[in-house]
Design a protein around this motif. Structure first.
Motif, mmCIF file in Angstrom:
data_model
loop_
_atom_site.group_PDB
_atom_site.id
_atom_site.type_symbol
_atom_site.label_atom_id
_atom_site.label_comp_id
_atom_site.label_asym_id
_atom_site.label_seq_id
_atom_site.Cartn_x
_atom_site.Cartn_y
_atom_site.Cartn_z
ATOM 1 N N TYR A 18 3.384 2.593 -0.944
ATOM 2 C CA TYR A 18 2.970 1.804 0.509
ATOM 3 C C TYR A 18 3.549 1.205 0.684
ATOM 4 C CZ TYR A 18 -0.351 1.411 -3.938
ATOM 5 O OH TYR A 18 -1.372 1.267 -4.923
ATOM 6 N N TYR A 70 2.712 3.714 4.448
ATOM 7 C CA TYR A 70 2.088 2.656 4.647
ATOM 8 C C TYR A 70 1.985 1.550 5.405
ATOM 9 C CZ TYR A 70 -1.286 6.070 2.933
ATOM 10 O OH TYR A 70 -2.009 7.353 3.087
ATOM 11 N N TRP A 125 -3.961 13.016 0.238
ATOM 12 C CA TRP A 125 -4.017 12.592 1.427
ATOM 13 C C TRP A 125 -3.534 11.565 2.225
ATOM 14 C CZ3 TRP A 125 -9.878 10.428 2.763
ATOM 15 C CH2 TRP A 125 -9.884 10.590 4.355
ATOM 16 N N GLU A 126 -2.901 11.465 3.156
ATOM 17 C CA GLU A 126 -1.482 10.930 3.781
ATOM 18 C C GLU A 126 -2.408 10.049 5.295
ATOM 19 O OE1 GLU A 126 2.332 10.791 3.907
ATOM 20 O OE2 GLU A 126 2.866 10.147 1.972
ATOM 21 N N THR A 127 -3.989 9.998 5.371
ATOM 22 C CA THR A 127 -4.150 10.093 6.548
ATOM 23 C C THR A 127 -4.907 8.436 6.209
ATOM 24 O OG1 THR A 127 -5.949 11.189 6.326
ATOM 25 C CG2 THR A 127 -4.314 11.979 7.282
ATOM 26 N N TRP A 128 -5.465 7.806 4.911
ATOM 27 C CA TRP A 128 -6.196 6.700 5.216
ATOM 28 C C TRP A 128 -5.770 5.768 4.562
ATOM 29 C CZ3 TRP A 128 -11.283 6.125 2.108
ATOM 30 C CH2 TRP A 128 -11.992 4.895 2.524
ATOM 31 N N VAL A 129 -5.129 4.571 4.724
ATOM 32 C CA VAL A 129 -5.282 3.817 4.343
ATOM 33 C C VAL A 129 -5.816 3.028 2.956
ATOM 34 C CG1 VAL A 129 -5.976 1.696 5.239
ATOM 35 C CG2 VAL A 129 -3.587 1.253 3.915
ATOM 36 N N GLY A 130 -6.790 3.636 2.876
ATOM 37 C CA GLY A 130 -8.018 3.286 2.105
ATOM 38 C C GLY A 130 -7.969 3.873 1.035
ATOM 39 N N VAL A 131 -7.744 5.190 0.965
ATOM 40 C CA VAL A 131 -7.246 5.857 -0.444
ATOM 41 C C VAL A 131 -6.326 5.793 -1.572
ATOM 42 C CG1 VAL A 131 -7.928 7.644 1.035
ATOM 43 C CG2 VAL A 131 -5.611 7.666 0.421
#
Length: 402
Positions: free
Chosen positions: A243, A247, A303-309
């Protein structure tokens, strides 16, 4: 809304007064457990240990957990669960106040070994106490209530802990952890003294008891559970670092994400377990469902593109935990009737200690050398191995009933 609340409260019907007190003691104790979720960050970012050093400190933590679970299981059969739990709470409180002053690598390894040994000494005793204070038909829900207390405390702890770190540094967390352990011990002396309580399900001493390590289905089940533990503990060591690094989240945000785990459990676990008990699944089958859900949560972290994951992954892992842990506990308690409960539950607790020994270290070492993505693939592979072992256990138990 009133109907939902009434149905929610109805799931708690029939649980004993002692189980409620045990849950309150657990809640106080776990509310103060603020250091643990931030331990890897504290060691890496505050004390400036390398990831490899942090991995070995976490391994000493796991070795202490293993030793403590074994000692606690033995002592529970010798001096009784009450004395073991009380001793564990008081000594853990004292040790938290000591370990905050340690900064060298080897002393840190030794200090965390001792700290977690005395803390986890109480784990098998808690299981035996829970079994003694519950009617047989209420044990899964009693286990769930204890877990609700643990996770309510865990949802409060990291959230407050993150703010305390931001305001006054990590030292405050050690003070809070130590004092809450001591307070939990004092409360236990007041409300669960053996002179004031009654056992609803006394342990039956069987003739020629089976030793847990001679019980093949149980041993395979525990190996699968240890693999599950290796997967799950990443959420409290490698994943918080992910985290922060991937991110750029700060401790406040990380604390809130970790707190989501406990909050979901508080709201959903008891109704979920009450609903699942009505289904035709065995304890082992339910454990498999939870295992696969938790393992699948790491697919999202690839999948390292959107913090929501990271939030969605935490939600899926949490529901897997909610399903698997109560039913795996229930399987162990039911199986313990073949021998001495303390010994059986001690070995059960040791399976999670094995996860601490190898889980934190392997996750951090793989991450240090190959990166987070490889670590997540490794964990998905372990999930498939654990599933295969549980499938074999399911087949063996089916043959026992023929």
């Amino acid at each position: 809304m009133k109907t939902l609340l009434r149905n929610y409260l109805k799931t708690f019907d029939g649980l004993s007064r002692e189980i409620w007190w045990l849950s309150l003691i657990t809640l106080i104790n776990r509310s103060g457990a603020m250091v643990i979720p931030f331990l890897s960050i504290y060691l890496n970012k505050s004390l400036h240990f390398s990831l490899q050093d942090v991995a070995w400190i976490m391994t000493s933590y796991g070795l202490g957990s293993f030793a403590g679970a074994w000692i606690g299981g033995k002592l529970s059969d010798i001096i009784g669960y009450y004395k073991v739990i009380l001793l564990s709470l008081l000594l853990t409180g004292i040790n938290f106040l000591w370990v905050m002053h340690v900064e060298s690598f080897w002393m840190m390894c030794i200090s965390f070994f001792v700290l977690i040994a005395v803390a986890d000494m109480g784990r098998p005793a808690f299981f035996v106490a829970l079994s003694a204070y519950s009617k047989p038909e209420n044990k899964t829900r009693s286990l769930t209530l204890i877990r609700l207390a643990i996770n309510l405390g865990f949802s409060v702890g990291p959230a407050i802990g993150g703010f305390l770190v931001a305001l006054s540094g990590y030292q405050t967390l050690f003070y809070v952890d130590g004092i809450t352990c001591l307070l939990a011990g004092v409360l236990m002396m007041q409300v669960l003294n053996p002179k004031k309580t009654k056992e609803l399900d006394k342990e039956v001493v069987v003739q020629n008891p089976v030793k847990p390590l001679k019980d093949t289905p149980y041993v395979l089940f525990l190996i699968a559970l240890a693999l599950f533990g290796i997967i799950f503990v990443q959420y409290f060591s490698t994943v918080p670092l992910y985290y922060k690094d991937a991110y750029k989240l700060d401790e406040d945000a990380i604390g809130l994400i970790l707190a989501l785990n406990g909050a979901l459990i508080v709201v959903f676990e008891m109704p979920l377990i009450a609903w699942m008990e009505k289904k035709a699944l065995t304890n082992v089958q339910s454990t498999i469902v939870g295992l696969l859900m938790t393992g699948a949560s790491f697919l999202l972290l690839l999948w390292e593109t959107w913090v929501g994951v990271v939030v969605i992954g935490m939600v899926i892992a949490t529901f897997g935990e909610m399903i698997s842990f109560p039913f795996s506990n229930k399987f162990a308690l039911d199986r313990s009737k073949l021998g001495r409960q303390g010994a059986y539950m001690g070995v059960y607790s040791m399976s999670f200690s094995v996860a601490h020994i190898f889980g934190h270290n392997s996750g951090m070492q793989i991450t240090a050398y190959y990166g987070f993505q490889t670590t997540w693939l490794f964990l998905i592979g372990l999930t498939l191995i654990a599933w295969l072992l549980l499938y074999i256990v399911k087949r063996m138990l089916a043959k026992e009933t023929l």
